[in-house]
Design a protein around this motif. Structure first.
Motif, mmCIF file in Angstrom:
data_model
loop_
_atom_site.group_PDB
_atom_site.id
_atom_site.type_symbol
_atom_site.label_atom_id
_atom_site.label_comp_id
_atom_site.label_asym_id
_atom_site.label_seq_id
_atom_site.Cartn_x
_atom_site.Cartn_y
_atom_site.Cartn_z
ATOM 1 N N LYS A 237 -5.738 0.298 4.053
ATOM 2 C CA LYS A 237 -5.835 0.150 2.480
ATOM 3 C C LYS A 237 -4.914 1.017 1.699
ATOM 4 C CE LYS A 237 -10.900 -1.011 2.901
ATOM 5 N NZ LYS A 237 -12.020 -0.757 2.328
ATOM 6 N N HIS A 238 -3.521 0.135 1.843
ATOM 7 C CA HIS A 238 -2.490 1.003 1.257
ATOM 8 C C HIS A 238 -2.304 0.738 -0.374
ATOM 9 C CE1 HIS A 238 1.879 1.415 0.075
ATOM 10 N NE2 HIS A 238 2.079 2.022 1.316
ATOM 11 N N ARG A 239 -3.099 0.066 -0.900
ATOM 12 C CA ARG A 239 -3.138 -0.235 -2.190
ATOM 13 C C ARG A 239 -3.691 0.927 -3.054
ATOM 14 N NH1 ARG A 239 -8.545 -3.913 -3.793
ATOM 15 N NH2 ARG A 239 -9.246 -4.003 -1.519
ATOM 16 N N TYR A 240 -4.230 1.885 -2.399
ATOM 17 C CA TYR A 240 -4.862 3.093 -3.036
ATOM 18 C C TYR A 240 -3.579 3.925 -3.051
ATOM 19 C CZ TYR A 240 -9.138 0.668 -2.467
ATOM 20 O OH TYR A 240 -10.074 -0.240 -2.534
ATOM 21 N N LEU A 241 -2.546 4.021 -2.191
ATOM 22 C CA LEU A 241 -1.387 4.823 -2.552
ATOM 23 C C LEU A 241 -0.665 4.366 -3.408
ATOM 24 C CD1 LEU A 241 -0.423 5.790 1.409
ATOM 25 C CD2 LEU A 241 -1.688 7.122 -0.009
ATOM 26 N N SER A 242 -0.358 3.005 -3.330
ATOM 27 C CA SER A 242 0.428 2.113 -4.571
ATOM 28 C C SER A 242 -0.065 2.589 -5.631
ATOM 29 C CB SER A 242 0.385 0.656 -4.115
ATOM 30 O OG SER A 242 0.889 0.580 -2.667
ATOM 31 N N ALA A 243 -1.387 2.579 -5.725
ATOM 32 C CA ALA A 243 -1.870 2.559 -7.265
ATOM 33 C C ALA A 243 -1.717 3.973 -7.968
ATOM 34 C CB ALA A 243 -3.444 2.313 -7.294
ATOM 35 N N GLN A 244 -1.763 4.876 -6.931
ATOM 36 C CA GLN A 244 -1.480 6.337 -7.496
ATOM 37 C C GLN A 244 0.082 6.284 -8.085
ATOM 38 O OE1 GLN A 244 -2.961 9.699 -5.001
ATOM 39 N NE2 GLN A 244 -3.570 8.107 -3.672
ATOM 40 N N MET A 245 0.979 5.852 -7.002
ATOM 41 C CA MET A 245 2.285 6.034 -7.436
ATOM 42 C C MET A 245 2.803 5.138 -8.583
ATOM 43 S SD MET A 245 5.130 7.310 -6.601
ATOM 44 C CE MET A 245 4.632 8.455 -5.393
ATOM 45 N N GLN A 246 2.075 3.979 -8.813
ATOM 46 C CA GLN A 246 2.288 3.075 -9.843
ATOM 47 C C GLN A 246 2.099 3.865 -11.302
ATOM 48 O OE1 GLN A 246 -0.362 -0.222 -10.879
ATOM 49 N NE2 GLN A 246 1.635 -1.458 -11.056
ATOM 50 N N ALA A 247 0.642 4.632 -11.376
ATOM 51 C CA ALA A 247 0.305 5.355 -12.377
ATOM 52 C C ALA A 247 1.307 6.453 -12.886
ATOM 53 C CB ALA A 247 -1.147 5.483 -12.370
ATOM 54 N N TYR A 248 1.579 7.238 -11.488
ATOM 55 C CA TYR A 248 2.386 8.296 -11.635
ATOM 56 C C TYR A 248 3.565 8.021 -12.604
ATOM 57 C CZ TYR A 248 4.662 12.562 -9.495
ATOM 58 O OH TYR A 248 5.111 13.683 -9.541
ATOM 59 N N LEU A 249 4.307 6.793 -12.076
ATOM 60 C CA LEU A 249 5.575 6.545 -12.635
ATOM 61 C C LEU A 249 5.332 5.975 -13.912
ATOM 62 C CD1 LEU A 249 6.843 4.883 -9.312
ATOM 63 C CD2 LEU A 249 7.594 7.313 -10.315
ATOM 64 N N GLN A 250 4.408 5.258 -14.205
ATOM 65 C CA GLN A 250 4.015 4.488 -15.546
ATOM 66 C C GLN A 250 4.294 5.499 -16.831
ATOM 67 O OE1 GLN A 250 3.450 1.219 -15.412
ATOM 68 N NE2 GLN A 250 3.966 1.301 -17.686
#
Length: 348
Positions: A237-250
């Motif tokens: 369920k990689h999207r939960y890693l992706s979601a963190q990093m996306q918000a971190y960079l936003q």
């Protein structure tokens, strides 16, 4: 008053909100989610590296160990500082994931010098088949003693490594803190200074648990993918890693959090200096190593302060004996907590 580690603070609300948004419907697994596509584009843009291969893992140990293993054969050695994170804090994981490669410690200071690195490299490949072969250089940025390599220092170390044909890894668990301390760009601190692969940390700076591994030359990308899977660090369920990093960079959240952490450290440093505290290293980012009397340590612990007594014991007959401490600031510590800590350090 929690100054034990920047691992221990809360996840930023924006990170938790992003996880909630990601927790709807279905998404392709193993990094094929749509959010990860956006993360790759964000990181490539931030690092000015349109061809970079970008991957996510949940821990810094996995990021460092898998990245190094991708560049290091089992019969080689990794050159690093005696206080490198990969040496002090990762339970031989780089050796494990590389299949047995060793670490060669360079010099006797928190930061390596080009001269010491050159001597260490020259000291290997001297015994033919009987000794380890030369492998990657690994730089910890921020160092484990709270100091920061300048861009010029990274370039100088990279030039030595490259003169022997060796790749360069940057352990950036506190990448953002170093970047804010230096006032440079991500590209300047990495590939423009000779770095081949970087572990871009998020966990210590407001994420719940995510780190990026960035290969500036995608030649090693497929091997890393295989090693990540074989090493049990490819999330389904990689999207939960992706979601963190996306918000971190936003909206530069990653930089804002680092600025706050560094500013908190600067406030604490100034107050401790006024209180007459002795500093073991000049704090440059969000970590302090200092020494103050046992009586102050005892007052702090009685008041509930949490941090590491680095050397010495709280128990003892001499209230004036100096005990060393490590203090780490994250983005979420309040000014009130910092000021209360300083007041308790001062002589009663």
């Amino acid at each position: 008053m929690f100054f034990a580690s920047d691992n221990a603070g809360i996840a930023h609300p924006a990170i938790m909100e992003a996880l909630t948004r990601a927790n709807t419907g279905y998404a392709m697994p193993y990094g094929a989610d749509a959010i990860m596509d956006e993360v790759r584009a964000q990181i490539r843009d931030i690092f000015e590296a349109p061809e970079a291969a970008v991957y996510l893992v949940a821990t810094g140990t996995a990021a460092n160990s898998l990245a190094l293993a991708t560049y290091c054969q089992p019969y080689q050695t990794v050159f690093c500082s005696p206080v490198a994170h990969i040496h002090e804090d990762e339970c031989n994981a780089p050796e494990f994931y590389s299949g047995g490669a060793k670490l060669t410690l360079v010099g006797d200071a928190p930061k390596m010098t080009p001269e010491a690195l050159k001597a260490a490299i020259e000291g290997e490949e001297t015994r033919g088949v009987h000794g380890p072969q030369r492998g990657p250089l690994s730089i910890t940025q921020v160092t484990e003693r709270g100091t920061v390599y300048s861009v010029a220092e990274i370039k100088a170390l990279s030039e030595i490594a490259k003169s022997y044909g060796l790749p360069v890894h940057l352990d950036g668990a506190r990448f953002a803190n170093a970047l804010e301390a230096l006032g440079c760009t991500p590209a300047e601190m990495t590939w423009k200074s000779g770095v081949d692969v970087v572990s871009f940390g998020g966990t210590k700076n407001g994420c719940m648990g995510v780190e990026a591994v960035i290969f500036f030359d995608p030649e090693k990308a497929w091997e890393f993918e295989l090693r990540r899977k074989r090493g049990a660090h490819l999330f389904s369920k990689h999207r939960y890693l992706s979601a963190q990093m996306q918000a971190y960079l936003q909206d530069d959240l990653w930089r804002d959090n680092a600025r706050k952490a560094n500013a908190n450290c600067a406030r604490l440093t100034a107050g401790l200096r006024d209180a007459g505290v002795t500093f073991l290293h000049d704090p440059q980012a969000n970590i302090i190593f200092c020494a103050f009397p046992r009586a102050s340590h005892q007052r702090l612990h009685d008041a509930g302060a949490l941090y590491y007594v680095w050397s010495g014991s709280l128990e003892g007959d001499d209230p004036d004996e100096l005990l060393e401490a490590r203090l780490v600031c994250d983005w979420s510590i309040s000014d009130e907590e910092i000021d209360r800590f300083i007041d308790l350090v001062k002589p009663a």
